[in-house]
Structure formats: structure tokens, C-alpha cells
Design a protein around this motif. Sequence first.
Motif, PDB file in Angstrom:
ATOM      1  N   TYR A  64       0.822  -1.212   0.000  1.00 47.90           N
ATOM      2  CA  TYR A  64       0.000   0.000   0.000  1.00 47.90           C
ATOM      3  C   TYR A  64       0.857   1.265   0.000  1.00 47.90           C
ATOM      4  N   TYR A  65       1.937   1.280   0.759  1.00 50.22           N
ATOM      5  CA  TYR A  65       2.691   2.529   0.923  1.00 50.22           C
ATOM      6  C   TYR A  65       3.420   2.935  -0.354  1.00 50.22           C
ATOM      7  N   GLN A  66       4.044   1.996  -1.039  1.00 48.88           N
ATOM      8  CA  GLN A  66       4.777   2.288  -2.279  1.00 48.88           C
ATOM      9  C   GLN A  66       5.802   3.399  -2.079  1.00 48.88           C
ATOM     10  N   GLY A  67       6.489   3.341  -0.957  1.00 47.77           N
ATOM     11  CA  GLY A  67       7.523   4.315  -0.636  1.00 47.77           C
ATOM     12  C   GLY A  67       8.586   3.666   0.226  1.00 47.77           C
ATOM     13  N   ILE A 115       2.554  15.985   3.203  1.00 51.65           N
ATOM     14  CA  ILE A 115       3.677  16.552   3.953  1.00 51.65           C
ATOM     15  C   ILE A 115       4.761  17.063   3.010  1.00 51.65           C
ATOM     16  N   ARG A 116       5.089  16.297   2.003  1.00 46.94           N
ATOM     17  CA  ARG A 116       6.155  16.713   1.082  1.00 46.94           C
ATOM     18  C   ARG A 116       5.759  17.977   0.316  1.00 46.94           C
ATOM     19  N   ALA A 117       4.456  18.163   0.091  1.00 48.69           N
ATOM     20  CA  ALA A 117       3.986  19.376  -0.589  1.00 48.69           C
ATOM     21  C   ALA A 117       3.963  20.581   0.341  1.00 48.69           C
ATOM     22  N   SER A 118       4.131  20.340   1.652  1.00 46.96           N
ATOM     23  CA  SER A 118       4.025  21.423   2.636  1.00 46.96           C
ATOM     24  C   SER A 118       5.359  21.790   3.274  1.00 46.96           C
ATOM     25  N   LEU A 119       6.457  21.297   2.742  1.00 49.31           N
ATOM     26  CA  LEU A 119       7.745  21.514   3.386  1.00 49.31           C
ATOM     27  C   LEU A 119       8.201  22.966   3.355  1.00 49.31           C
ATOM     28  N   ASP A 168       1.555  -3.386  12.168  1.00 49.22           N
ATOM     29  CA  ASP A 168       0.173  -3.845  12.034  1.00 49.22           C
ATOM     30  C   ASP A 168      -0.836  -2.704  11.899  1.00 49.22           C
ATOM     31  N   PHE A 169      -0.386  -1.553  11.404  1.00 47.90           N
ATOM     32  CA  PHE A 169      -1.293  -0.452  11.111  1.00 47.90           C
ATOM     33  C   PHE A 169      -1.428  -0.279   9.604  1.00 47.90           C
ATOM     34  N   ALA A 170      -2.660  -0.041   9.183  1.00 48.92           N
ATOM     35  CA  ALA A 170      -2.931   0.232   7.772  1.00 48.92           C
ATOM     36  C   ALA A 170      -2.844   1.734   7.526  1.00 48.92           C
ATOM     37  N   ILE A 171      -2.111   2.111   6.499  1.00 52.32           N
ATOM     38  CA  ILE A 171      -2.028   3.516   6.088  1.00 52.32           C
ATOM     39  C   ILE A 171      -3.244   3.808   5.210  1.00 52.32           C
ATOM     40  N   CYS A 172      -4.116   4.655   5.695  1.00 52.41           N
ATOM     41  CA  CYS A 172      -5.414   4.847   5.035  1.00 52.41           C
ATOM     42  C   CYS A 172      -5.489   6.098   4.176  1.00 52.41           C
ATOM     43  N   THR A 173      -4.577   7.034   4.359  1.00 51.81           N
ATOM     44  CA  THR A 173      -4.599   8.282   3.598  1.00 51.81           C
ATOM     45  C   THR A 173      -3.181   8.617   3.131  1.00 51.81           C
ATOM     46  N   ASP A 174      -3.075   9.516   2.181  1.00 48.25           N
ATOM     47  CA  ASP A 174      -1.784   9.841   1.587  1.00 48.25           C
ATOM     48  C   ASP A 174      -1.126  11.023   2.312  1.00 48.25           C
ATOM     49  N   PHE A 175      -0.748  10.812   3.557  1.00 48.56           N
ATOM     50  CA  PHE A 175      -0.074  11.870   4.307  1.00 48.56           C
ATOM     51  C   PHE A 175       1.304  12.166   3.720  1.00 48.56           C
ATOM     52  N   PHE A 187       4.416  18.465  19.185  1.00 47.60           N
ATOM     53  CA  PHE A 187       3.632  17.520  18.400  1.00 47.60           C
ATOM     54  C   PHE A 187       2.496  18.254  17.698  1.00 47.60           C
ATOM     55  N   TYR A 188       2.328  17.972  16.413  1.00 48.88           N
ATOM     56  CA  TYR A 188       1.275  18.587  15.612  1.00 48.88           C
ATOM     57  C   TYR A 188       0.460  17.490  14.939  1.00 48.88           C
ATOM     58  N   VAL A 189      -0.856  17.601  15.022  1.00 54.29           N
ATOM     59  CA  VAL A 189      -1.746  16.569  14.501  1.00 54.29           C
ATOM     60  C   VAL A 189      -2.182  16.909  13.084  1.00 54.29           C
ATOM     61  N   LEU A 190      -2.062  15.933  12.185  1.00 54.54           N
ATOM     62  CA  LEU A 190      -2.524  16.082  10.801  1.00 54.54           C
ATOM     63  C   LEU A 190      -4.002  15.691  10.758  1.00 54.54           C
ATOM     64  N   ALA A 191      -4.878  16.683  10.665  1.00 51.72           N
ATOM     65  CA  ALA A 191      -6.303  16.444  10.846  1.00 51.72           C
ATOM     66  C   ALA A 191      -7.000  15.828   9.638  1.00 51.72           C
ATOM     67  N   ASP A 192      -6.305  15.691   8.518  1.00 50.89           N
ATOM     68  CA  ASP A 192      -6.893  15.038   7.341  1.00 50.89           C
ATOM     69  C   ASP A 192      -6.531  13.557   7.254  1.00 50.89           C
ATOM     70  N   HIS A 193      -5.674  13.103   8.154  1.00 51.36           N
ATOM     71  CA  HIS A 193      -5.074  11.781   7.953  1.00 51.36           C
ATOM     72  C   HIS A 193      -5.263  10.881   9.169  1.00 51.36           C
TER      73      HIS A 193
END
Length: 322
Positions: free
Chosen positions: A56-59, A139-143, A128-135, A269-275
Amino acid sequence: MSEDLFLYKAFSQSMHPLKVVPYYYRASGTFEQNDITITTLVTFNRFKVFSELVTYYQGPISATVHVKPSATHALLDALHDLYASTPAMSTYVDIHLVLTPFDRQLNTWRNAARLFARTEFVMMLDVDFAICTDFRSAIRASLDVKIGQILKEGHAALVVPAFEYVKQQDGLDQKYFPRDKQTLLSLVKAKKIDMFHRTWVPGHNSTDYPRFYSAAPGEVYKVTQYHPAYEPYVIFRKEGPPWCDERFIGYGGNKAACLYEMYLSGMSFYVLADHFLVHQSHPYEEEARKLERKSNRKIYQDFKEEVCLRFVLRLISTAHGR
């Protein structure tokens, strides 16, 4: 200096005998420096979910695999089969071995995965966690904006909120997991999904789930009610932040100790509220968890006092040096 001697010194605080073999398998892909490497720990019973994470991650992924001397050949054969049968594995995944008879030296394994990661940023994640969104792309677009600058400076850890299914059987297969926040919220409202480890509120409550639920699209908010037991899944700069303390053996306190020292070092710590992430259900070794948590509770208390004293002395020394 030989590599063996260097690694022996690097992991001298761990329980020995222990041998680290970096890049037992090395990914063929090339990664941009501003990419995010997932650092994770893998045992034989987690090979299936590891394959799903990779697919899933492809990274970039840097994974430490625990190998017991008593089962070396069987595990390495299974690892070879896994690496060969998962197409994305050879492209994206570096595998590092930790050969030791001792189970669950989790912070040692975490440090090895981080040490050998090949990008500027890493994510400390349980396999054992599924990555459900493209964080990753977000993040890379917000650097170049404020939060990205703080991340690059090593002063921020970005939290991806964690969830789990209320009924364990509903969380067995990630192909049915939500892949956008709207779907997640509908499952939360239906009481099918809740915060991860909801029975241990200090572990994730500082994320402020009510705020996450109501946050506007694109919002990133700061954790303001930190707790020493807080143990979210975070993205941070590889170089600069403190490393995980390796005295912890077994369940309890190990990941919280990593993040506690980051917090005392001045990181926020900052929370990513879309992910978000969703835990894939599996049975726990309840008796081992109970015994190891009891032991680590005392170790964690001593650790907190020691780290606080160390940072106080650092502040005093800095003030006197001015």
C-alpha cells in the motif's frame, strides 16, 4: 574501525548477545532526500501485514527483523519467500536483521530501523497499522510552509491519529478499512471505530480526538495537553531528535519513552487532521503484556526522572555558559 565494532558500540546499551546486520536486503529504488521512510519492526508472525504495508505505501521502508538463533534458517527462508513474492518489496524496502535470543527489545529494533533509513524524514510506525490516507504527499507538498519548516528544523513531530475497530473481527482485513475522513467519521458515529487503545486513555488522548473530528480540511493543530504516557505514531526528522532508550525490554513504556525524551528536548507535536491510521486486529500475548508492563512501569519512572535531571543540567550549563 570494523563495522562489527561500530555496531557493537552503537547498540551497547541493549541486552546482549545481539548482532545487527544492516541491509540484509537493500531496496533497488532510489529515494529523494525529502521523502518519508517508514521505520518499523517485524517478527515472523507479522510477515503478512508487513507485505500489505509495503504494497500500500509504495515508498521507502526501513524494517528491522528479529531473528532468534534457534529459528534462523526457517525465518530467513520465509523472509526470502516474502521478499521475492511481494513485487514492491525489492524496490522500496531495506531489511536489517537483529540476531538475539531475547524477544521484544523494541527500542533497539526501532533505533536500528531509523539509523539505516535513507531519507531525511522517518515515521515511527508499528507494522500492524494500515495507512489509510496519503499523508506522505501532503507533507512533502508542505515543506516550504511554516509546519514544514519546523519539521525540517527538527523541532516538530507530526502525529497521524490512530484508530481501531471496536469489534476485533471487523478489523482483520484492511481492504474494508476507510480510506477518507468522511467514511472514518461515519464509522466513529456508528460506534464501529474508536481511538486506538481506548481503554488506555493516556496513550493517545493527547491527540484530542474531538478536535480531530471537527477540524477543517487541511488543518494542522498543536498538541497542547501532553501526557508522559502519550505514544502516537509520528513523522520527524531522522537526524537531531533523541533516540529511543534501549533499556526497555518487552511491552509497556518503550515507545512512550522515545516520545517523552523528544518532548523534553523541545520538540512539539502537531496533529494532521486530514489523515489517520487503522489498526489491523490480532490477538495479544496477554500474560506477557501483564508481566512486562509491570516491570517497565518502574523502569519508565526511573527513566523520566533521569531524563528530566539531564535536561535541567543541560539548561543550567547553557545558562552559565552565556
